[in-house]
Motif scaffolding. Structure first.
Motif, PDB file in Angstrom:
ATOM      1  N   GLY B 292       0.826  -1.210   0.000  1.00  0.00           N
ATOM      2  CA  GLY B 292       0.000   0.000   0.000  1.00  0.00           C
ATOM      3  C   GLY B 292       0.857   1.255   0.000  1.00  0.00           C
ATOM      4  N   TRP B 293       1.867   1.291   0.859  1.00  0.00           N
ATOM      5  CA  TRP B 293       2.729   2.473   0.947  1.00  0.00           C
ATOM      6  C   TRP B 293       3.515   2.674  -0.348  1.00  0.00           C
ATOM      7  CZ3 TRP B 293       4.660   0.535   6.360  1.00  0.00           C
ATOM      8  CH2 TRP B 293       3.733   0.909   7.347  1.00  0.00           C
ATOM      9  N   ILE B 294       3.925   1.563  -0.981  1.00  0.00           N
ATOM     10  CA  ILE B 294       4.644   1.681  -2.263  1.00  0.00           C
ATOM     11  C   ILE B 294       3.699   2.247  -3.326  1.00  0.00           C
ATOM     12  CG2 ILE B 294       5.688   0.346  -4.148  1.00  0.00           C
ATOM     13  CD1 ILE B 294       6.821  -1.549  -1.931  1.00  0.00           C
ATOM     14  N   ALA B 295       2.475   1.723  -3.368  1.00  0.00           N
ATOM     15  CA  ALA B 295       1.500   2.204  -4.361  1.00  0.00           C
ATOM     16  C   ALA B 295       1.204   3.689  -4.164  1.00  0.00           C
ATOM     17  CB  ALA B 295       0.209   1.383  -4.247  1.00  0.00           C
ATOM     18  N   ASP B 296       1.206   4.131  -2.914  1.00  0.00           N
ATOM     19  CA  ASP B 296       0.934   5.543  -2.608  1.00  0.00           C
ATOM     20  C   ASP B 296       2.154   6.440  -2.784  1.00  0.00           C
ATOM     21  OD1 ASP B 296      -1.496   4.616  -1.830  1.00  0.00           O
ATOM     22  OD2 ASP B 296      -1.147   4.798   0.327  1.00  0.00           O
ATOM     23  N   GLY B 297       3.287   5.849  -3.110  1.00  0.00           N
ATOM     24  CA  GLY B 297       4.510   6.645  -3.253  1.00  0.00           C
ATOM     25  C   GLY B 297       5.122   7.062  -1.926  1.00  0.00           C
ATOM     26  N   ARG B 298       4.686   6.452  -0.834  1.00  0.00           N
ATOM     27  CA  ARG B 298       5.215   6.854   0.480  1.00  0.00           C
ATOM     28  C   ARG B 298       6.481   6.101   0.845  1.00  0.00           C
ATOM     29  NH1 ARG B 298       0.214   7.191   4.583  1.00  0.00           N
ATOM     30  NH2 ARG B 298       1.515   8.800   5.534  1.00  0.00           N
ATOM     31  N   ILE B 299       6.715   4.975   0.187  1.00  0.00           N
ATOM     32  CA  ILE B 299       7.979   4.241   0.378  1.00  0.00           C
ATOM     33  C   ILE B 299       8.644   4.128  -0.985  1.00  0.00           C
ATOM     34  CG2 ILE B 299       9.013   1.994   0.863  1.00  0.00           C
ATOM     35  CD1 ILE B 299       8.164   2.970   3.460  1.00  0.00           C
ATOM     36  N   LYS B 300       9.866   4.606  -1.050  1.00  0.00           N
ATOM     37  CA  LYS B 300      10.678   4.436  -2.252  1.00  0.00           C
ATOM     38  C   LYS B 300      11.977   3.757  -1.849  1.00  0.00           C
ATOM     39  CE  LYS B 300       8.758   8.424  -4.718  1.00  0.00           C
ATOM     40  NZ  LYS B 300       7.971   7.658  -5.712  1.00  0.00           N
ATOM     41  N   TRP B 301      12.734   3.319  -2.823  1.00  0.00           N
ATOM     42  CA  TRP B 301      13.978   2.626  -2.483  1.00  0.00           C
ATOM     43  C   TRP B 301      14.991   2.769  -3.600  1.00  0.00           C
ATOM     44  CZ3 TRP B 301       9.500   0.371  -3.987  1.00  0.00           C
ATOM     45  CH2 TRP B 301       9.537  -0.439  -5.124  1.00  0.00           C
ATOM     46  N   GLU B 302      16.217   2.520  -3.228  1.00  0.00           N
ATOM     47  CA  GLU B 302      17.344   2.505  -4.147  1.00  0.00           C
ATOM     48  C   GLU B 302      17.910   1.093  -4.190  1.00  0.00           C
ATOM     49  OE1 GLU B 302      19.174   5.541  -5.649  1.00  0.00           O
ATOM     50  OE2 GLU B 302      17.037   6.013  -5.509  1.00  0.00           O
ATOM     51  N   GLU B 303      18.559   0.772  -5.286  1.00  0.00           N
ATOM     52  CA  GLU B 303      19.241  -0.516  -5.397  1.00  0.00           C
ATOM     53  C   GLU B 303      20.659  -0.276  -5.909  1.00  0.00           C
ATOM     54  OE1 GLU B 303      15.347  -2.971  -7.100  1.00  0.00           O
ATOM     55  OE2 GLU B 303      17.068  -2.546  -8.411  1.00  0.00           O
TER      56      GLU B 303
END
Lengths: 332, 332
Positions: B292-303
């Motif tokens: 849910g948080w990823i879909a809302d753009g509230r969690i992002k990440w780097e690789e």
């Protein structure tokens, strides 16, 4: 007009406190005003935590002021009362220790029922703050279950001796450390499974490992330093640490931390410091359990008593060399 | 017959691992027997905790064996299946990392649903073990409340970056450390209130104090060492410490402990180590919240991605110099 001798903090200790850090003064105590009570102290407590208040730094209690009487737990008898509910002869507890007499508002006093089978001063020991500390720390933080192994440092002290005995009541294996063979003998007589003289055992880690090869489930810490490091080393996964005190560090300019702290992660250890006031609500339950255990002979205690308020500094300083077995008290 | 390259532990690292501790070998992988599945790995994870398994000592997972392929989290595609419920093309996760292909019983595999808005390899990062670790440690141990202050070390790593963002979602003030200005910029862009480059700030304690003068309520530890000492120093009473890792000590012959450990008592600190497996039951809730948080753009990440199984040692070694921003991965 009543006169009272009191012990004042003359200078802040640097390292181990010495007699020179204290002075005796005599003050006049006025008659109690409205709502006030005049109390003559009969017993006062010295406790390791007081060392922290002698240093000028922010903590959970403010530091003692230089040139003023020290404070601490005390028992006394009401001499004169101007407050409802208090009458001459009543037994009261207060935090106005380190002095012979004082006047205070009734709200600063707690009236105690004299127990049939215990002397008054037990309210400064097994039935007082040290006993409450042991009870709350072991049961609430340690959560002992029958068959588990409990390690307690300072096992012959006012707190540790109660921890060790409650742990036995709860069906645990108990390993305790103390600083003399006589203290270790006392612990064994109280049913402690393994009593280790940490001053003479040579290798504390080896001694604890030999006593409890499967490790410990609970550590009740009064000492810190090497004892804490040993406890981390022998801790089983999910072990609970009740961090009550670290007397080994109270006079140290700089402490070293436990070098094996990394094991906290891999063993999922739970290390929790506490002050007994956090568990104030447990007091009725503590008193009910403890008076029952005392009546049944399942909790016993030792006292080390010095006479006269002028001896309070010696009594306090003696805590750091293990001069006490059980509760250190001053009879006033 | 399928051939697979794998990375074996050639010798146990003494301090920081080096390429010489690893070797590449090629093995034949047989066809899957009854109940077995042949998987071609597409992604593998390297994680700091693996360093512990390279040393020969008892821990919560057994040490890696010399001369055998290393293990770790991996994602792969089913190539051939002799087991019900698995068909060619299925996405599966396993702990048979550090190799290109393998055959395993179906019970050792987890079939994953490809998510619409995330690439497969997120199951090794935000949606995998590191994300679950961050979620469980912060929420279950940290118990963050809106308005509280959270300190996270290793804030740009696979775990720390998720901790920092969940703490923001929960309404906390967040102070995070990282080892480059670029990582700090990334953290600020994600809403982190105070990002500190611990390599260049000079005085970590001073920098954290300046950022959050009222202190911290929660510390999420990935680093240990000086960071832990600073956290104890700035902790408010009753602060909670989620001890997830201490990467600063993983290659050290001897660590020093936090010299201010005595504050655990006076501040009633709660220090709790954990391994994510303790919180395995949270996984459905974690996946629901996180997707849910990823879909809302509230969690992002780097690789940070290296290509080819032969690069796995470099990827792993790079973790200890902070060579990764976010999740360190090897694409196979």
């Amino acid at each position: 007009m009543t006169q009272s001798r009191e012990i004042r903090l003359k200078s802040r200790p640097d390292g181990l406190p010495s007699a020179a850090n204290f002075e005796v003064a005599t003050v006049d105590v006025a008659a109690p005003g409205a709502g006030e009570v005049l109390v003559r102290n009969t017993w006062m407590s010295v406790d390791p935590y007081m060392r922290g208040r002698m240093t000028d730094r922010a903590s959970y209690v403010p530091p003692f002021a230089l040139g003023e009487a020290l404070q601490g737990g005390a028992l006394g008898e009401v001499v004169a009362s101007n407050a409802e509910g208090f009458a001459p002869g009543d037994l009261v507890s207060s935090f106005f220790g380190w002095r012979e007499s004082f006047v205070a508002p009734a709200a600063a006093l707690e009236k105690l029922a004299r127990a049939a089978n215990v002397p008054d001063q037990a309210y400064l020991g097994v039935l007082g703050m040290p006993g409450h500390t042991a009870y709350a720390g072991l049961l609430e933080i340690g959560q002992p279950k029958a068959g588990e192994t409990v390690f307690v440092s300072g096992g012959a002290g006012a707190v540790g001796s109660v921890v060790a005995q409650i742990a036995k009541i709860k069906g645990c294996t108990v390993v305790a450390t103390a600083g003399t063979d006589a203290k270790c003998d006392w612990l064994r007589a109280r049913g402690v499974d393994h009593a280790i003289n940490y001053r003479t055992c040579g290798d504390l880690l080896g001694a604890v490992r030999a006593a409890v090869p499967k490790g410990i489930d609970i550590y009740f810490d009064n000492v810190g330093g090497e004892h804490l490091e040993v406890a981390i080393e022998v801790a089983r996964p999910y072990a609970r640490f009740a961090e009550c005190g670290m007397i080994s560090g109270y006079n140290a300019a700089e402490m070293t931390g436990p070098r094996n702290i990394i094991q906290v992660v891999g063993k999922s250890l739970r290390i929790r410091g506490f002050i007994v006031s956090e568990f104030a609500a447990l007091r009725p339950q503590f008193l009910a359990d403890m008076t029952g255990w005392i009546a049944d002979g399942r909790i016993k205690w030792e006292e080390t008593v010095l006479d006269g308020v002028e001896k309070a500094p010696d009594a306090f300083i003696g805590l750091f060399s293990g001069g006490n077995t059980g509760k250190m008290l001053v009879k006033l």
